[in-house]
Design an enzyme around this catalytic site. Sequence first.
Site, PDB file in Angstrom:
ATOM      1  CG  ASN A   1     -14.874  77.452 -16.470  1.00  0.00           C
ATOM      2  OD1 ASN A   1     -13.646  77.434 -16.540  1.00  0.00           O
ATOM      3  ND2 ASN A   1     -15.518  77.333 -15.331  1.00  0.00           N
TER       4      ASN A   1
ATOM      5  CD  GLU B   1     -14.112  77.511 -11.480  1.00  0.00           C
ATOM      6  OE1 GLU B   1     -14.082  77.749 -12.703  1.00  0.00           O
ATOM      7  OE2 GLU B   1     -14.289  76.374 -11.022  1.00  0.00           O
TER       8      GLU B   1
ATOM      9  CG  HIS C   1     -10.790  77.144 -14.658  1.00  0.00           C
ATOM     10  ND1 HIS C   1     -11.820  76.240 -14.623  1.00  0.00           N
ATOM     11  CD2 HIS C   1      -9.658  76.413 -14.568  1.00  0.00           C
ATOM     12  CE1 HIS C   1     -11.330  75.013 -14.509  1.00  0.00           C
ATOM     13  NE2 HIS C   1     -10.008  75.088 -14.484  1.00  0.00           N
TER      14      HIS C   1
ATOM     15  CG  ASP D   1      -4.332  74.832  -9.131  1.00  0.00           C
ATOM     16  OD1 ASP D   1      -3.494  73.937  -9.287  1.00  0.00           O
ATOM     17  OD2 ASP D   1      -5.102  75.191 -10.032  1.00  0.00           O
TER      18      ASP D   1
HETATM   19  C1  GLP Z   1      -7.924  72.263 -13.619  1.00  0.00           C
HETATM   20  C2  GLP Z   1      -6.679  72.934 -13.004  1.00  0.00           C
HETATM   21  C3  GLP Z   1      -6.097  73.939 -13.938  1.00  0.00           C
HETATM   22  C4  GLP Z   1      -6.042  73.273 -15.300  1.00  0.00           C
HETATM   23  C5  GLP Z   1      -7.430  73.165 -15.858  1.00  0.00           C
HETATM   24  C6  GLP Z   1      -7.519  72.303 -17.088  1.00  0.00           C
HETATM   25  O1  GLP Z   1      -9.047  72.372 -12.864  1.00  0.00           O
HETATM   26  N1  GLP Z   1      -6.848  73.543 -11.742  1.00  0.00           N
HETATM   27  O2  GLP Z   1      -4.823  74.363 -13.487  1.00  0.00           O
HETATM   28  O3  GLP Z   1      -5.265  74.031 -16.193  1.00  0.00           O
HETATM   29  O4  GLP Z   1      -8.338  72.774 -14.865  1.00  0.00           O
HETATM   30  O5  GLP Z   1      -7.392  70.955 -16.770  1.00  0.00           O
HETATM   31  P1  GLP Z   1      -7.018  69.853 -17.816  1.00  0.00           P
HETATM   32  O6  GLP Z   1      -5.628  70.114 -18.243  1.00  0.00           O
HETATM   33  O7  GLP Z   1      -7.147  68.559 -17.069  1.00  0.00           O
HETATM   34  O8  GLP Z   1      -7.978  69.972 -18.929  1.00  0.00           O
END
Ligand code: GLP
Length: 256
Positions: free
Chosen positions: A132, A139, A134, A64
């Site tokens: 959550n 989402e 995702h 992303d």
């Molecule tokens: C973000 C990213 C995801 C990631 C997730 C967890 O928003 N877009 O690809 O896996 O949320 O993030 P983190 O590893 O900082 O907890």
Amino acid sequence: MELIVVNHEEEMSKWAAYYILRQLKQKPDSILGLATGGTPLGMYRLLRQQDKQLYAKATTFNLDEYAGLPAGHPQSYRAYMKDELFSAIELPEAQSHLPDGMADPEIECAAYEEQIEASGGIDLQILGIGSNGHIGFNEPGTPFDSRTHKVELKEETRKANQRFFDKLDDVPTHALTMGIGTILKSRKIVLLASGQEKQEALRLLLSGIQTVDVPATSLLDHPDVTVIADCAALPETVLEQAAISFSMEHLNLMMT
Ligand code: GLP
């Protein structure tokens, strides 16, 4: 779905790096699906210390990118990838792909999807998980057959990512993300989770009940998923029944 239980984040990162290195050694022209966020930072740190030539024939696609942030913006995922991995390895620039957050979203998303298909598809996709549930920026509520698309970020996701920006207002409201259907086409998926804030999402995933309200549960249908989670990310009930856990000596042997 295979579950690897590790003691802490460092062990999770070591496992994740091992999966990438093994993939590249077995197939130097692998198509890798990469993730950003806090979770894979340790994995990238370890990869930076390994053979930089391994990537010469590889191709990467990131999950992303924030909409509206130019590639040179310090909080863009393109900048993150450059800092954490690309600047330290021999990966020709044309072989690394992230959606362009400044492009026309419809055209860019269709082109990204086409590029992934034209490459032959992702061999190994690394995923984090949002609190959550995702995956990528898909989402809750995202259809499981979705393809690369533009999304509006939930307030909870923007708040969770605020730590990378000066203030909440600076966190983009939209992003371009591979769809859940795009992710599910990967031949192998490794999902990483560390820390207590991921416990509820993992509880829902490991309960085995599939629902669009928890995007990660889409992975339950995939034939080759490995979840690598540290104890803090796992609910007590799962820890008690954890089927697979490896000793670090075993992993150290495999890394050499
Ligand atoms: C973000 C990213 C995801 C990631 C997730 C967890 O928003 N877009 O690809 O896996 O949320 O993030 P983190 O590893 O900082 O907890």
